[in-house]
Scaffold this active site. Structure first.
Site, PDB file in Angstrom:
ATOM      1  N   GLY A  53      35.037  35.511 -14.041  1.00 21.18           N
ATOM      2  CA  GLY A  53      34.940  34.798 -15.300  1.00 21.18           C
ATOM      3  C   GLY A  53      36.274  34.384 -15.888  1.00 21.18           C
ATOM      4  N   CYS A  54      36.233  34.054 -17.178  1.00 26.20           N
ATOM      5  CA  CYS A  54      37.385  33.468 -17.868  1.00 26.20           C
ATOM      6  C   CYS A  54      38.590  34.396 -17.918  1.00 26.20           C
ATOM      7  CB  CYS A  54      36.988  33.081 -19.293  1.00 26.20           C
ATOM      8  SG  CYS A  54      35.668  31.836 -19.389  1.00 26.20           S
ATOM      9  N   ALA A  55      38.376  35.694 -17.884  1.00 34.46           N
ATOM     10  CA  ALA A  55      39.486  36.647 -17.993  1.00 34.46           C
ATOM     11  C   ALA A  55      40.324  36.719 -16.730  1.00 34.46           C
ATOM     12  CB  ALA A  55      38.942  38.036 -18.330  1.00 34.46           C
TER      13      ALA A  55
END
Length: 385
Positions: A159-161
């Site tokens: 994901g975005c992290a």
């Protein structure tokens, strides 16, 4: 040269970004979606509201299918639901479109760092929007001229992290191997996973994601002659009781994303305490590289940390001009921040970077912008570009 101290410093030595050729105005995407909701006027009005208020004005996509009339867009609902692209079709598009973007971003980062490809010892590739083997790492080695013995570390489906996580992993690599030069490349084609809107929850995910790639070179800055971002302490934390608030699962027609409307509030609840672990208390750093996961997330971080509009401007500008590019976004923010520090002739500035992903996971890291050390004429003769 800048004197070498007893403690090894690690820094982002160069950065590069890349975007697909197709730019789409937010108003055009909203019109496209609303045109499919004529029999659901309440949802159509809600869609207009969401797309106006999410902080995005323009996004980029690798999929030209979004640019035509709604009746020709396979990602929109239609009487023939069998026409919606399957996961296999979407992955074939990813396999075709992701490498050129990643290669462009990586070349820009290498050029920015003044780094020759053969000096790269480690390659970290990041993506949560596509998978295939041999993968993006192999394409990068072939097209960039990296050593076939480069240590490959793929970081997928986080994901975005994951973009900030990759930066922190690269820092750890250099701390363990002082002559390491790490190339990080993130490619995300989020628009490949657009789903026909069936309810309000689907509108949030469709309102701000776009496509793009970013890259950076990480190593020791001791003999570096360009502006850099020195990487400080950082860590990853799993926030309590948030497991179901952001999910990313593989379905038969693409990847299925769920974003809870509670996410901004949850981050606001936990972030202040977590930042104390970075020894940030009353005196806040000047720079804040906040992953723009949506306007609500930036608003929440700004409110709980009492930041001013100038400190969140970098994140809001990236969200406005390209959207949320998942893991690739944080480097867009850091790159814009470094460029402005350079333009303002700042000697140095302290900062904090943060990004969020499923879990809920928060990645947090301190950094320092450092202006390029002025080289003497004799030193310039010995710099290897």
């Amino acid at each position: 040269m800048k004197p070498i101290t007893g403690t090894l410093n690690v820094a982002i030595l160069g950065m590069g970004t890349a975007l697909p050729v197709h730019a789409v105005a937010q108003t055009d995407i909203a019109d496209l979606i609303v045109s499919t909701l004529q029999d659901r006027p309440d949802l159509a009005r809600f869609a207009r509201k969401v797309f106006r208020s999410c902080g995005v004005e323009k996004r980029y996509t690798c999929e030209s299918n979004y640019l035509g009339p709604v009746e020709e867009c396979r990602y929109m609902p239609s009487p023939d639901e069998n026409g919606v692209p399957t996961t296999e079709e979407r992955m074939n598009t990813y396999k075709r479109e992701a490498p050129p973007l990643g290669i462009e971003a990586a070349r820009n980062a290498l050029r920015d760092a003044g780094m020759s490809p053969e000096r790269i010892t480690h390659l970290i590739t990041v993506s949560c929007t596509g998978q295939y083997q041999p993968g993006l790492d192999v394409a990068l080695i072939r097209h960039l001229g990296l050593s076939p013995r480069v240590n490959r570390l793929p970081l997928i489906f986080q994901g975005c992290a994951a973009g900030l996580k990759a930066i922190q992993m690269a820092r750890d690599v250099v701390l363990g191997k002082q002559d390491a030069q790490v190339l990080v490349v993130s490619v995300e084609l989020c628009t490949l996973h657009f789903q026909p809107v069936q309810g309000r929850e689907a509108l949030f995910a469709s309102s701000f994601f776009g496509d793009g790639a970013s890259s950076c070179v990480i190593g020791s800055p001791e003999t570096h002659h360009r502006d850099y971002l020195e990487l400080g302490a950082g860590y990853s934390v799993l926030l309590p009781d948030t497991t179901e608030d952001m999910t990313w699962e593989i379905g038969n027609r693409g990847f299925d994303l769920f974003l809870s409307p509670r996410i901004p509030k949850l981050l606001g609840t936990h972030l202040e305490a977590e930042l104390r672990a970075l020894s940030i208390n009353d005196t806040l750093p000047e720079l804040w590289a906040i992953h723009p996961g949506g306007r609500g997330i930036v608003d929440s971080v700004q409110e709980v940390l009492h930041l001013n509009d100038e400190q969140t401007r970098y994140s809001r500008d990236i969200l406005r001009t390209v959207g949320n590019l998942s893991s690739a976004t944080i480097m867009f923010v850091l790159n814009a921040m470094r460029q402005e520090m350079h333009d303002r002739n700042k000697a140095s500035a302290e900062g904090v970077a943060m990004a969020f992903g499923p879990g809920l996971t928060a990645e947090l890291m301190r950094f320092t912008y450092v202006k390029a050390y002025a080289l003497s004429a004799k030193e310039q003769d010995h710099v290897l570009l």
